[in-house]
Design a protein around this motif. Structure first.
Motif, short mmCIF file in Angstrom:
data_model
loop_
_atom_site.label_atom_id
_atom_site.label_comp_id
_atom_site.label_asym_id
_atom_site.label_seq_id
_atom_site.Cartn_x
_atom_site.Cartn_y
_atom_site.Cartn_z
N VAL A 147 -34.14 -30.46 -36.89
CA VAL A 147 -35.11 -31.41 -36.28
C VAL A 147 -34.78 -32.82 -36.16
CG1 VAL A 147 -37.41 -32.32 -36.80
CG2 VAL A 147 -36.84 -29.83 -37.62
N SER A 148 -33.81 -33.30 -37.15
CA SER A 148 -33.42 -34.80 -37.32
C SER A 148 -32.30 -35.14 -35.97
CB SER A 148 -33.07 -35.00 -38.41
OG SER A 148 -34.19 -34.98 -39.30
N GLY A 149 -31.88 -33.92 -35.49
CA GLY A 149 -30.89 -34.10 -34.54
C GLY A 149 -29.61 -34.25 -35.02
N VAL A 150 -29.26 -34.09 -36.10
CA VAL A 150 -27.91 -34.16 -36.80
C VAL A 150 -26.94 -33.53 -35.96
CG1 VAL A 150 -26.34 -33.95 -38.66
CG2 VAL A 150 -28.47 -34.47 -39.28
N PRO A 151 -25.77 -34.35 -35.40
CA PRO A 151 -24.77 -33.58 -34.67
C PRO A 151 -24.18 -32.18 -35.04
CG PRO A 151 -24.27 -35.78 -34.75
CD PRO A 151 -25.51 -35.58 -35.52
N GLY A 152 -24.21 -31.25 -34.55
CA GLY A 152 -23.42 -29.97 -34.92
C GLY A 152 -24.60 -29.10 -35.71
N LEU B 252 -34.57 -22.98 -27.61
CA LEU B 252 -35.02 -24.06 -28.52
C LEU B 252 -33.54 -24.74 -28.75
CD1 LEU B 252 -37.55 -22.45 -29.04
CD2 LEU B 252 -37.23 -23.11 -31.62
N GLN B 253 -32.53 -24.21 -28.84
CA GLN B 253 -31.28 -25.11 -29.08
C GLN B 253 -30.91 -25.69 -27.63
OE1 GLN B 253 -29.92 -25.26 -32.03
NE2 GLN B 253 -27.98 -26.35 -31.37
N GLU B 254 -31.10 -25.12 -26.59
CA GLU B 254 -30.80 -25.61 -25.43
C GLU B 254 -31.72 -26.77 -25.17
OE1 GLU B 254 -30.81 -24.59 -20.64
OE2 GLU B 254 -31.32 -22.99 -22.06
N ASP B 255 -32.98 -26.83 -25.46
CA ASP B 255 -33.85 -28.16 -25.43
C ASP B 255 -33.30 -29.13 -26.33
OD1 ASP B 255 -35.98 -29.91 -26.20
OD2 ASP B 255 -37.31 -28.46 -24.81
N TRP B 256 -32.78 -28.74 -27.34
CA TRP B 256 -32.31 -29.79 -28.29
C TRP B 256 -30.98 -30.42 -27.85
CZ3 TRP B 256 -27.75 -30.08 -31.44
CH2 TRP B 256 -27.92 -30.78 -32.50
N GLN B 257 -30.13 -29.55 -27.32
CA GLN B 257 -28.85 -30.06 -26.81
C GLN B 257 -29.06 -30.93 -25.71
OE1 GLN B 257 -26.87 -26.11 -26.23
NE2 GLN B 257 -25.83 -26.33 -28.23
N ASP B 258 -29.84 -30.67 -24.55
CA ASP B 258 -30.19 -31.26 -23.41
C ASP B 258 -30.79 -32.74 -24.01
OD1 ASP B 258 -29.55 -29.43 -21.92
OD2 ASP B 258 -31.58 -28.71 -21.16
N PHE B 259 -31.49 -32.81 -24.95
CA PHE B 259 -32.19 -34.03 -25.53
C PHE B 259 -31.26 -34.97 -26.19
CE2 PHE B 259 -34.45 -36.71 -28.80
CZ PHE B 259 -35.14 -37.34 -27.93
N ALA B 260 -30.27 -34.10 -26.99
CA ALA B 260 -29.19 -35.03 -27.47
C ALA B 260 -28.27 -35.58 -26.53
CB ALA B 260 -28.39 -33.94 -28.41
N ALA B 261 -28.02 -35.09 -25.33
CA ALA B 261 -27.15 -35.45 -24.35
C ALA B 261 -27.85 -36.77 -23.83
CB ALA B 261 -26.93 -34.30 -23.42
N GLU B 262 -29.14 -36.57 -23.42
CA GLU B 262 -30.11 -37.84 -23.18
C GLU B 262 -29.92 -38.59 -24.00
OE1 GLU B 262 -33.83 -36.36 -22.30
OE2 GLU B 262 -33.47 -34.91 -20.91
N GLN B 263 -29.98 -38.64 -25.30
CA GLN B 263 -29.87 -39.77 -26.33
C GLN B 263 -28.63 -40.41 -26.30
OE1 GLN B 263 -33.22 -40.45 -27.40
NE2 GLN B 263 -32.76 -40.21 -29.40
N ARG B 264 -27.35 -39.60 -26.05
CA ARG B 264 -26.28 -40.24 -26.09
C ARG B 264 -25.84 -40.95 -24.77
NH1 ARG B 264 -24.75 -35.03 -27.83
NH2 ARG B 264 -24.02 -34.34 -25.72
N GLU B 265 -26.64 -40.48 -23.73
CA GLU B 265 -26.28 -41.33 -22.54
C GLU B 265 -27.32 -42.64 -22.30
OE1 GLU B 265 -27.35 -40.71 -17.37
OE2 GLU B 265 -27.56 -38.95 -18.99
#
Length: 463
Positions: free
Chosen positions: A248-253, A440-453
């Motif tokens: 939930v917190s977005g911890v990498p991995g 759910l994981q795909e949404d999470w990964q897409d959001f993580a990529a947006e955060q990194r960008e």
């Protein structure tokens, strides 16, 4: 994915007076936390400190579900700090989340405001520099002694708002709320079933109710989130709270596409296939589901603890509450502390704002919180009914077990819609348990990529 308790906007109208300038009691050099420039709170604020401000108005923006709490708090506060008049505006949950960023960024920002944990609301507020870190206030008032580190993570952010669950503290709440199991005493007694204490006893009771020709679980999933809370309850039996919160917190991995979560999804899908929820649940609202349960439709109801006062009143004491324990005797489920209270980074009335939070969080105010049917975590209080007593006692045990798993929709700005739609697909058989977790994981990964960008673009702008 907590459900708003009240949806109508309202307010406590109080006369506004001119704000007076003042110094901050106990102010010292340095920052309240990393990245924050401003005076720190190093000593408890006193009425004399607040009196130095002169006649002033403290402006508060809150969720409509806080009305009864504020109706108890504001008169007490104004009596203790007679130079301050409190002006409160409350808004329904959805309306509050839509408007709080503009309210806090405006020229006439409130001094205190509620947000909502997770990347959807609090993250942007922190990123925009609209919230004052509360690390110094927490240390001065000893709030860290009331909560586990795991519980406080829901209010922690890195100063850029990019990482949720670590960094500085930006909010606090004196209440807890969580998803548990209500049961109809009359139905269970009629079938000779003891109220379940463990998860194994709970699932056995569901099977017994079904075998007797009765509906085991009442569900209304028109808003799409209630079924996901059932999955979250079962997930708490299969997955450690640390792993759920890391995701939930977005911890990498981190991942939600794990065996434990897939097993939880499979269990709830099987309950749907076997008729445990009855028919037409996607067309029944959560409120109607509560009403139908109160009328005897369904032996059990998996729902938020905030439903206890209404069910106690409508069922005339024939309602009980439990949170099934894991094999080791601990508890874990979907839940959180209340919507965080924040101090605006723009406030010129820091002593009055801190004094307001102090009174809200005080042991002396805990009974007032319990009196309006909520679960205080800041002091002992006598519950208003047997079911409320069970909710409060279990809620404190859940906190002691560090078993609050937060809400899955906090994990991204789009996760609310993803979880809701994918859960409906799961229960109808349009997707598999693996498909559910992978979505759910795909949404999470897409959001993580947006955060990194976004973080990379911010670094380029800074250079």
């Amino acid at each position: 994915m907590r459900k708003p308790r009240i949806t109508a906007a309202a307010g406590i109208a109080l006369t506004a007076l001119l704000a007076g300038a003042c110094g901050v009691p106990g102010a010292g050099g340095g920052a309240a936390s990393s990245g924050f420039e401003g005076p720190r709170i190093t000593e408890r604020v006193t009425p004399e400190d607040v009196a130095k401000m002169g006649d002033t108005t403290l402006r508060v923006l809150a969720d409509a579900g806080e009305e009864q709490t504020l109706e108890a708090l504001v008169p007490r506060y104004e009596k203790a700090y007679p130079n301050v008049e409190v002006e409160v505006v409350t808004k329904g949950f959805d309306d509050l989340l839509k408007t709080v960023p503009n309210s806090l960024s405006g020229s006439d920002a409130p001094d205190l405001a509620q947000g909502n944990q997770g990347y959807g609301t609090d993250g942007p507020l922190v990123r925009a520099g609209l919230l004052r870190p509360l690390d110094d206030v927490m240390r001065t008032y000893g709030w860290e002694n009331t909560y586990t580190d795991g519980a406080l993570k829901q209010y922690r952010w890195t100063p850029d708002g990019a990482l949720f669950g670590s960094g500085s503290l930006y909010g606090i709440s004196p209440v807890t709320e969580y998803v548990g199991v209500f049961y109809n005493r009359e139905i269970l007694d009629g079938l000779g079933i003891e109220p379940p204490g463990t998860y194994r006893e709970f699932t056995a009771a569901l099977d017994e109710v079904k075998a007797a020709g009765r509906q085991p679980l009442m569900l209304g999933n028109a808003e799409k989130y209630p079924a996901s809370q059932v999955i979250g309850l079962v997930q708490g039996q299969n997955v450690s709270s640390r792993d759920v919160r890391s995701w939930v917190s977005g911890v990498p991995g981190a991942t939600v596409a794990d065996k434990g979560t897939q097993d939880a999804a499979r269990t709830v899908q099987e309950w749907a296939d076997d008729g445990y929820f009855g028919r037409g649940y996607d067309g029944i609202s959560s409120d109607d589901a509560v009403a139908k349960f109160a009328a005897g439709k369904g032996a059990f109801l998996v729902a938020g603890s905030w439903n206890a006062p209404a069910l106690q009143e409508s069922m005339k004491g024939e309602v009980g509450f439990t949170l099934p324990t894991r094999p080791d005797g601990t508890r874990a489920t979907v839940g959180s502390l209340g919507m965080g209270w924040h101090i605006s980074a723009k406030t010129k009335k820091l002593p009055a704002a801190v004094a307001f939070l102090d009174m809200l969080m005080s042991e002396d105010f805990a009974q007032s919180i319990a009196d309006v049917g909520r679960t205080p975590v800041t002091g002992s209080a006598e519950a208003t009914s047997p079911v409320a007593d069970a909710v409060n006692d279990t809620g404190l045990k859940l906190l002691a077990d560090d078993g609050q798993n937060f809400y899955l929709d906090w994990a991204s700005t789009t996760m609310y819609d993803t979880v809701g739609a994918t859960t409906q697909d799961l229960l109808s058989g349009r997707t598999s348990p693996a498909g559910f977790t992978e979505a759910l994981q795909e949404d999470w990964q897409d959001f993580a990529a947006e955060q990194r960008e976004a973080a990379g673009a911010g670094a380029e702008d800074a250079s």
